[in-house]
Design a protein around this motif. Structure first.
Motif, mmCIF file in Angstrom:
data_model
loop_
_atom_site.group_PDB
_atom_site.id
_atom_site.type_symbol
_atom_site.label_atom_id
_atom_site.label_comp_id
_atom_site.label_asym_id
_atom_site.label_seq_id
_atom_site.Cartn_x
_atom_site.Cartn_y
_atom_site.Cartn_z
ATOM 1 N N VAL A 1 0.842 -1.196 0.000
ATOM 2 C CA VAL A 1 0.000 0.000 0.000
ATOM 3 C C VAL A 1 0.882 1.253 0.000
ATOM 4 O O VAL A 1 2.104 1.162 0.178
ATOM 5 C CB VAL A 1 -0.943 0.003 1.223
ATOM 6 C CG1 VAL A 1 -1.958 -1.139 1.131
ATOM 7 C CG2 VAL A 1 -0.166 -0.088 2.520
ATOM 8 N N ASN A 2 0.258 2.408 -0.174
ATOM 9 C CA ASN A 2 1.021 3.664 -0.186
ATOM 10 C C ASN A 2 1.589 3.944 1.198
ATOM 11 O O ASN A 2 0.874 3.878 2.192
ATOM 12 C CB ASN A 2 0.143 4.823 -0.643
ATOM 13 C CG ASN A 2 -0.184 4.734 -2.113
ATOM 14 O OD1 ASN A 2 0.654 4.339 -2.917
ATOM 15 N ND2 ASN A 2 -1.407 5.076 -2.468
ATOM 16 N N LYS A 3 2.877 4.263 1.237
ATOM 17 C CA LYS A 3 3.534 4.523 2.517
ATOM 18 C C LYS A 3 3.283 5.955 2.961
ATOM 19 O O LYS A 3 3.021 6.841 2.152
ATOM 20 C CB LYS A 3 5.034 4.252 2.408
ATOM 21 C CG LYS A 3 5.805 5.280 1.596
ATOM 22 C CD LYS A 3 7.284 4.981 1.614
ATOM 23 C CE LYS A 3 8.066 6.086 0.922
ATOM 24 N NZ LYS A 3 9.060 6.698 1.737
ATOM 25 N N SER A 4 3.407 6.159 4.270
ATOM 26 C CA SER A 4 3.340 7.522 4.812
ATOM 27 C C SER A 4 4.769 8.045 4.973
ATOM 28 O O SER A 4 5.737 7.323 4.732
ATOM 29 C CB SER A 4 2.641 7.513 6.176
ATOM 30 O OG SER A 4 3.498 6.959 7.156
ATOM 31 N N ASP A 5 4.869 9.290 5.417
ATOM 32 C CA ASP A 5 6.194 9.883 5.632
ATOM 33 C C ASP A 5 6.947 9.217 6.781
ATOM 34 O O ASP A 5 8.141 9.433 6.944
ATOM 35 C CB ASP A 5 6.066 11.387 5.896
ATOM 36 C CG ASP A 5 5.605 12.147 4.662
ATOM 37 O OD1 ASP A 5 5.764 11.617 3.539
ATOM 38 O OD2 ASP A 5 5.069 13.260 4.823
ATOM 39 N N ASN A 6 6.266 8.413 7.595
ATOM 40 C CA ASN A 6 6.936 7.711 8.699
ATOM 41 C C ASN A 6 7.761 6.516 8.231
ATOM 42 O O ASN A 6 8.549 5.984 9.002
ATOM 43 C CB ASN A 6 5.899 7.214 9.719
ATOM 44 C CG ASN A 6 5.234 8.352 10.446
ATOM 45 O OD1 ASN A 6 5.875 9.341 10.790
ATOM 46 N ND2 ASN A 6 3.937 8.241 10.667
ATOM 47 N N THR A 7 7.555 6.077 6.994
ATOM 48 C CA THR A 7 8.308 4.934 6.460
ATOM 49 C C THR A 7 9.529 5.452 5.724
ATOM 50 O O THR A 7 9.398 6.120 4.698
ATOM 51 C CB THR A 7 7.433 4.104 5.500
ATOM 52 O OG1 THR A 7 6.283 3.652 6.200
ATOM 53 C CG2 THR A 7 8.211 2.890 4.989
ATOM 54 N N PRO A 8 10.724 5.133 6.226
ATOM 55 C CA PRO A 8 11.943 5.627 5.579
ATOM 56 C C PRO A 8 12.149 5.030 4.180
ATOM 57 O O PRO A 8 11.823 3.864 3.934
ATOM 58 C CB PRO A 8 13.063 5.167 6.514
ATOM 59 C CG PRO A 8 12.401 4.769 7.790
ATOM 60 C CD PRO A 8 11.014 4.363 7.440
#
Length: 190
Positions: free
Chosen positions: A88-95
């Motif tokens: 799924v689409n990652k958020s900014d929390n995923t490096p």
């Protein structure tokens, strides 16, 4: 389970091997770029191949992804915990170093008590993971195979405490506005 040792290793940029419901995995804290780089070295893994995020509950994974679609939530409700990895689409929390610069990330909740206990030892309950093997080699299916394949390369191989891997990889499915794309067919049929 040596909870203190596992916590110390993970909190000091370490990599552990562990059982899941499918095959054995190796993992580290998603916040440790050094440990993620170590995983790529251990496996001789192409840096263009992303890692996935696993936890004992989908609620811990949600901060790493953008708000999920109705379809994604339905699949999570039906197949988590279990042998399904959702991309799924990652958020900014995923490096980016976990996703190889991709805008998506794979998430999964294994149905395995020993793995869940490991997650309960760490802040955030999430590990950046991949299978316990060298690239293009079979994944470890037992504690003995994990020790044999990568035991001298990781900081610790955690015993399975009777929670065995079933031996078949998870189904990997991408979720987009167009629907479901199967990247790897495993135990879960969608």
């Amino acid at each position: 389970m040596d909870t203190k040792k596992i916590s110390e290793i993970l909190n000091n940029d370490g990599v552990i091997a562990f059982v899941t419901d499918t095959v054995w995995g190796i993992g580290c804290l998603p916040t440790s770029k050094k440990a993620v780089e170590k995983i790529y070295e251990i496996k001789h893994r192409d840096t263009k191949k992303p890692l996935i995020l696993m936890s004992d509950s989908d609620k811990h994974l949600r901060k790493y992804v953008k708000p999920l679609s109705i379809l994604a939530n339905e699949l999570i409700h039906k197949h988590f915990p279990g042998a399904l990895t959702l991309v799924v689409n990652k958020s900014d929390n995923t490096p980016d170093y976990i996703t190889s610069g991709l805008e998506t990330v794979g998430i999964r909740v294994p149905n395995n008590k020993t793995f869940a206990q490991i997650c309960n030892l760490i802040d955030g309950h999430v590990l950046a993971t991949t299978s316990a093997n060298l690239s293009n080699e079979p994944a470890a299916l037992t504690y003995e195979e994990a020790v044999k394949y990568i035991g001298d390369k990781v900081d610790l191989v955690v015993e399975d405490y009777g929670e065995k891997a079933q031996g078949r990889a998870s189904t990997v499915a991408g979720i987009s506005p167009k629907g479901i794309t199967i990247f790897r067919q495993g135990d879960v049929i969608l």
